[in-house]
Write a protein that holds these residues in place. Sequence first.
Motif, PDB file in Angstrom:
ATOM      1  N   LEU A  51       0.794  -1.223   0.000  1.00 46.62           N
ATOM      2  CA  LEU A  51       0.000   0.000   0.000  1.00 46.62           C
ATOM      3  C   LEU A  51       0.834   1.284   0.000  1.00 46.62           C
TER       4      LEU A  51
ATOM      5  N   GLU B 130       2.159   1.861  -3.551  1.00 49.55           N
ATOM      6  CA  GLU B 130       1.046   2.103  -4.476  1.00 49.55           C
ATOM      7  C   GLU B 130       0.461   3.501  -4.269  1.00 49.55           C
ATOM      8  N   THR B 131       0.389   3.937  -3.030  1.00 47.71           N
ATOM      9  CA  THR B 131      -0.100   5.276  -2.723  1.00 47.71           C
ATOM     10  C   THR B 131       0.817   6.329  -3.325  1.00 47.71           C
ATOM     11  N   GLU B 132       2.128   6.137  -3.183  1.00 44.32           N
ATOM     12  CA  GLU B 132       3.092   7.080  -3.758  1.00 44.32           C
ATOM     13  C   GLU B 132       3.009   7.111  -5.282  1.00 44.32           C
TER      14      GLU B 132
ATOM     15  N   THR C 131       0.394   6.388  -7.157  1.00 45.26           N
ATOM     16  CA  THR C 131      -0.871   7.021  -7.529  1.00 45.26           C
ATOM     17  C   THR C 131      -0.786   8.529  -7.365  1.00 45.26           C
ATOM     18  N   ALA C 132      -0.208   8.989  -6.265  1.00 41.24           N
ATOM     19  CA  ALA C 132      -0.067  10.433  -6.039  1.00 41.24           C
ATOM     20  C   ALA C 132       0.828  11.058  -7.109  1.00 41.24           C
TER      21      ALA C 132
END
Length: 65
Positions: A21, A24-26, A28-29
């Motif tokens: 996560l 993946e968050t980085e 996406t951002a």
Amino acid sequence: MAGLHDEQSRFDWQGRIERDLPAETERTAADLVRRYETVHARLGGKHYKGEVERLDVWRAILGEG
């Protein structure tokens, strides 16, 4: 949907969250920032405080318009 919380499920949700996560968050951002920069440049490159509230800007960022 109830299967996500099934105690007998073999899927390692906790491991997936902890392991995957953050990266993946980085990603996406970073992708959203790149898209915003592209749309922003196309709209003239001016910064407006209320720009983030405009639905057309978000649709363009997400490739929907």
